[in-house]
Design an enzyme around this catalytic site. Structure first.
Site, PDB file in Angstrom:
ATOM      1  N   THR A   1      68.803  63.464  24.067  1.00  0.00           N
ATOM      2  CA  THR A   1      70.249  63.230  24.164  1.00  0.00           C
ATOM      3  C   THR A   1      70.996  64.372  24.840  1.00  0.00           C
ATOM      4  OG1 THR A   1      70.631  64.221  21.987  1.00  0.00           O
ATOM      5  CG2 THR A   1      70.263  61.837  22.054  1.00  0.00           C
ATOM      6  N   LYS A   2      70.291  65.411  25.283  1.00  0.00           N
ATOM      7  CA  LYS A   2      70.964  66.603  25.783  1.00  0.00           C
ATOM      8  C   LYS A   2      71.320  66.461  27.263  1.00  0.00           C
ATOM      9  CE  LYS A   2      70.999  68.912  21.922  1.00  0.00           C
ATOM     10  NZ  LYS A   2      70.458  67.939  20.960  1.00  0.00           N
ATOM     11  N   ASN A   3      71.979  67.495  27.803  1.00  0.00           N
ATOM     12  CA  ASN A   3      72.481  67.421  29.178  1.00  0.00           C
ATOM     13  C   ASN A   3      71.379  67.540  30.220  1.00  0.00           C
ATOM     14  OD1 ASN A   3      74.874  67.332  27.829  1.00  0.00           O
ATOM     15  ND2 ASN A   3      75.734  69.184  28.706  1.00  0.00           N
TER      16      ASN A   3
END
Length: 396
Positions: free
Chosen positions: A187-189
């Site tokens: 879910t991270k950038n």
């Protein structure tokens, strides 16, 4: 309730995957290097250059990065580490894994980051480090925290799980402290599926982190089995199995190459949300402070039942019923039974984190979102406000 805002479910935090990542993973599989190898080394160097850091070591999670940073900082039994109550449980767990005692300092109600004045109030002779979390992608007040660390001889470890692109006064997050820790969770950038990175100021710290990340061995698998010939290894410490695989780095290489365009897309989504929700009775993220760069990782709204006519948890349920995936970042750490039972923490002892943790909702902000997805999210939030208005009107 009326029909859902959309037919298919919008997954919260779904990553944007392109053909480059797919081709790189396939190339790794064909090469025979699935574990730690040349692509991990390339990803480390790419990330080190992007952050302008002296040293970078890839690991299999931000949790591993934090744990190893604490150990390399010399944190152990009898020591205390000050951190925030508004964070993921891993931030606190790694302090416990290191044998130290976590100490919580409440947050600033506007930035939702750790309050430096609260940090000072909790320093004791046993304090060894400050573990600062750049919440939602907003950089902490690093001038104040660095000054505190200097005055008291403390280590600083930055938890940058939300803050890959963030900057504070022209300097990138993760480069202020002795160690900077990053997450590449799905879910991270920037994503590798699972994965993390440690930035280190000192070469000797980077070397120790690398050794601890692979059983305490003096040589990694790539160097042992590469075409330069077999290399013997020696176990120099009792380490861990925290290394990153080439299959993960193969994804990260291309994700990192698009980090700025992905950031730009999230900023566009963020701005559209700000404009659409400005007149709704919900709390919106604070403006970005001058001389900082927000990573725009989490768009968090606050749902106060007295203002909206709907509780936060009912809001979550209705967003899900509208086929919009949402998150909670986070219930404050003292809300969880384990920490209450083992450490005696109570939510009311950290009132700001408690209040925000009970009202916060994270809306989708992934660069994978289409313009139609954004319209659906805005429509679902606005619809719930209208339903709340209806519930607040007196019955006749």
């Amino acid at each position: 309730m009326s029909n859902p805002a959309r037919k298919d479910f919008l997954v919260f935090g779904a990553p944007a995957i392109e053909q480059g990542e797919i081709d790189e993973v396939v190339a790794s599989m064909k090469s025979g290097w699935l574990g730690t190898g040349p692509k991990v080394a390339r990803f480390e160097e790419d990330f080190r250059r992007y952050k302008g850091a002296p040293h970078a070591v890839a690991v299999n999670s931000c949790t591993a990065a934090l744990h190893l940073s604490l150990l390399a900082s010399g944190v152990g039994p009898g020591d205390e580490v000050i951190t925030t109550p508004l964070t993921f449980c891993a931030t606190v767990n790694v302090i416990l894994h290191a044998g130290a005692t976590p100490v919580l300092a409440d947050i600033n109600p506007v930035t939702m980051n750790i309050d430096p004045e609260q940090v000072v109030a909790r320093i004791t002779p046993r304090t060894k480090a400050i573990l600062a979390v750049h919440f939602a992608g907003r950089p902490c007040d690093m001038d104040a925290l660095c000054a505190i660390a200097r005055d008291h001889g403390l280590k600083i470890i930055e938890d940058c799980a939300h803050a890959i692109e963030a900057e504070y006064k022209g300097r990138k997050t993760g480069t202020f402290g002795d160690f900077g820790c990053f997450s590449f969770y799905v879910t991270k950038n920037v994503i590798t599926g699972e994965g993390g990175m440690v930035l280190c100021r000192r070469e000797e710290d980077a070397a120790r982190v690398k050794i601890l990340a692979l059983h305490g061995m003096s040589k990694d698998a790539w160097k042992r089995f590469g075409d330069a010939g077999y290399k013997h290894y020696f176990v120099t410490e009792c380490g861990f199995k925290y290394n990153m695989m080439d299959l993960q780095a193969a994804i990260g290489i291309h994700q990192l190459a698009r980090v700025e365009s992905s950031w730009q897309r999230r900023r566009e989504i963020w701005t559209r949300y700000d404009e659409a929700f400005v007149d709704l009775p919900i709390g919106l993220p604070a403006f970005v402070e001058p001389q900082t760069r927000h990573a725009f990782h989490l768009y968090t709204i606050l749902v106060d039942e007295e203002l909206t006519g709907i509780s936060r948890d009912a809001f979550l349920d209705r967003m899900t019923a509208n086929n919009i995936g949402v998150g909670v970042h986070y219930l404050s750490i003292p809300e969880h039974p384990y920490y209450q039972n083992e450490l005696g923490w109570r939510p009311e002892d950290y009132p700001i984190a408690m209040k925000i943790g009970r009202q916060t909702v994270s809306l989708p902000v992934s660069p994978k979102l289409t313009d139609e997805d954004i319209v659906d999210v805005i429509g679902a939030v606005s619809r719930l406000d209208r339903e709340g208005d209806a519930e607040r009107r007196p019955k006749t």
